[in-house]
Design a protein around this motif. Sequence first.
Motif, short mmCIF file in Angstrom:
data_model
loop_
_atom_site.label_atom_id
_atom_site.label_comp_id
_atom_site.label_asym_id
_atom_site.label_seq_id
_atom_site.Cartn_x
_atom_site.Cartn_y
_atom_site.Cartn_z
N ALA A 40 4.19 11.23 -4.44
CA ALA A 40 3.47 11.82 -3.32
C ALA A 40 3.31 13.34 -3.49
N ARG A 41 4.34 13.99 -4.02
CA ARG A 41 4.24 15.44 -4.24
C ARG A 41 3.18 15.75 -5.29
N GLU A 42 3.10 14.94 -6.32
CA GLU A 42 2.10 15.16 -7.37
C GLU A 42 0.68 14.99 -6.86
N LYS A 43 0.52 14.16 -5.82
CA LYS A 43 -0.81 13.86 -5.30
C LYS A 43 -1.18 14.75 -4.10
N SER A 44 -0.30 15.64 -3.69
CA SER A 44 -0.53 16.45 -2.49
C SER A 44 -0.66 17.92 -2.83
N ASP A 45 -1.43 18.63 -2.01
CA ASP A 45 -1.61 20.07 -2.22
C ASP A 45 -1.06 20.89 -1.06
N ALA A 46 -0.40 20.22 -0.09
CA ALA A 46 0.17 20.93 1.05
C ALA A 46 1.25 20.06 1.67
N ASP A 47 2.19 20.67 2.37
CA ASP A 47 3.26 19.90 2.99
C ASP A 47 2.72 18.88 3.99
N GLU A 48 1.69 19.28 4.74
CA GLU A 48 1.10 18.36 5.72
C GLU A 48 0.53 17.12 5.04
N HIS A 49 -0.11 17.33 3.90
CA HIS A 49 -0.67 16.20 3.16
C HIS A 49 0.43 15.37 2.51
N LEU A 50 1.49 16.02 2.08
CA LEU A 50 2.63 15.30 1.51
C LEU A 50 3.22 14.35 2.54
N LEU A 51 3.43 14.84 3.75
CA LEU A 51 3.98 14.01 4.81
C LEU A 51 3.02 12.88 5.17
N ALA A 52 1.75 13.22 5.29
CA ALA A 52 0.75 12.22 5.65
C ALA A 52 0.65 11.12 4.60
N LEU A 53 0.65 11.49 3.32
CA LEU A 53 0.53 10.51 2.25
C LEU A 53 1.76 9.62 2.18
N THR A 54 2.94 10.21 2.31
CA THR A 54 4.16 9.41 2.26
C THR A 54 4.24 8.45 3.44
N LEU A 55 3.84 8.91 4.61
CA LEU A 55 3.79 8.04 5.78
C LEU A 55 2.81 6.89 5.56
N ALA A 56 1.64 7.21 5.02
CA ALA A 56 0.64 6.17 4.75
C ALA A 56 1.19 5.13 3.79
N LEU A 57 1.90 5.58 2.76
CA LEU A 57 2.48 4.66 1.78
C LEU A 57 3.51 3.74 2.41
N LYS A 58 4.47 4.32 3.13
CA LYS A 58 5.56 3.52 3.70
C LYS A 58 5.05 2.59 4.80
N CYS A 59 4.10 3.06 5.60
CA CYS A 59 3.54 2.20 6.64
C CYS A 59 2.74 1.05 6.03
N PHE A 60 2.00 1.35 4.97
CA PHE A 60 1.21 0.30 4.32
C PHE A 60 2.13 -0.74 3.69
N GLN A 61 3.21 -0.29 3.08
CA GLN A 61 4.15 -1.23 2.48
C GLN A 61 4.77 -2.16 3.52
N ARG A 62 5.01 -1.62 4.72
CA ARG A 62 5.66 -2.40 5.77
C ARG A 62 4.67 -3.26 6.54
N LEU A 63 3.50 -2.70 6.86
CA LEU A 63 2.55 -3.40 7.73
C LEU A 63 1.44 -4.12 6.97
N GLY A 64 1.21 -3.71 5.73
CA GLY A 64 0.10 -4.30 4.98
C GLY A 64 -1.24 -3.72 5.38
N ARG A 65 -1.25 -2.61 6.10
CA ARG A 65 -2.47 -1.98 6.58
C ARG A 65 -2.16 -0.51 6.91
N PHE A 66 -3.20 0.24 7.21
CA PHE A 66 -3.03 1.63 7.59
C PHE A 66 -3.14 1.74 9.11
N PRO A 67 -2.04 2.02 9.79
CA PRO A 67 -2.12 2.14 11.26
C PRO A 67 -2.79 3.44 11.66
N LYS A 68 -3.38 3.44 12.85
CA LYS A 68 -3.90 4.69 13.40
C LYS A 68 -2.73 5.62 13.69
#
Length: 215
Positions: free
Chosen positions: A35-63
């Motif tokens: 996630a750090r390699e794919k991000s250019d800011a802390d906000e994006h790092l957090l957003a990307l990691t959240l998207a990854l973990k939520c997708f792994q758990r839910l199988g979709r991207f929650p709002k």
Amino acid sequence: MTSVERTAYRVFPRLMMTRELYLFYSPSEEEAVWAREKSDADEHLLALTLALKCFQRLGRFPKSREVPPVVVEHVRRCLELGENVMPVYASPRTAESHRVLVRRREGVGYVPAKARKIAAMAMTKAAWVKNDPADLINVALERLVQARLEPPAFSTLDSMESTIRGQVNGQIFETIWRRLSAEDRARLAALLVVGPGGKSDLDRLKKPPRRWPPA
């Protein structure tokens, strides 16, 4: 509308347990590095990691409004980010690029038309032997998991289920009606005739049986 809790469509629990937080929403060291390699800011790092973990758990991207604050806080702590860092995107394009990255990493495709077609076919086949709305939605979800496709929104699946179940039930009723003789049809129609007591034969048929043996 079918209750989402009665189906296999994953949503966040009303009460998030600590064990679930650590088990499903803690990024591994490798995931954090990715996630750090794919991000250019802390906000994006957090957003990307959240998207990854939520997708792994839910199988979709929650709002964003679906994600419990406790999940955001947990992932933020795991990444050792400041409390003022929020999972926000500079633009919708960045958000979409993150979704593409997560799907590619997880090996899941995003082809809405194909997903709806597969779901409809699965529901149509199942509707001939199942009539519970939740059962039909679950059959579609299982088929989509097998096809490695991101599922449509729950409202889409629910609407599809209602339409398909109505169509299949209509075909079943029509087939039964065609097979009935004129005498059988007359007997069915007579069940609806209300007698002097204000009750029809159908009312009597629906009456629960008496307890046996009698008390």
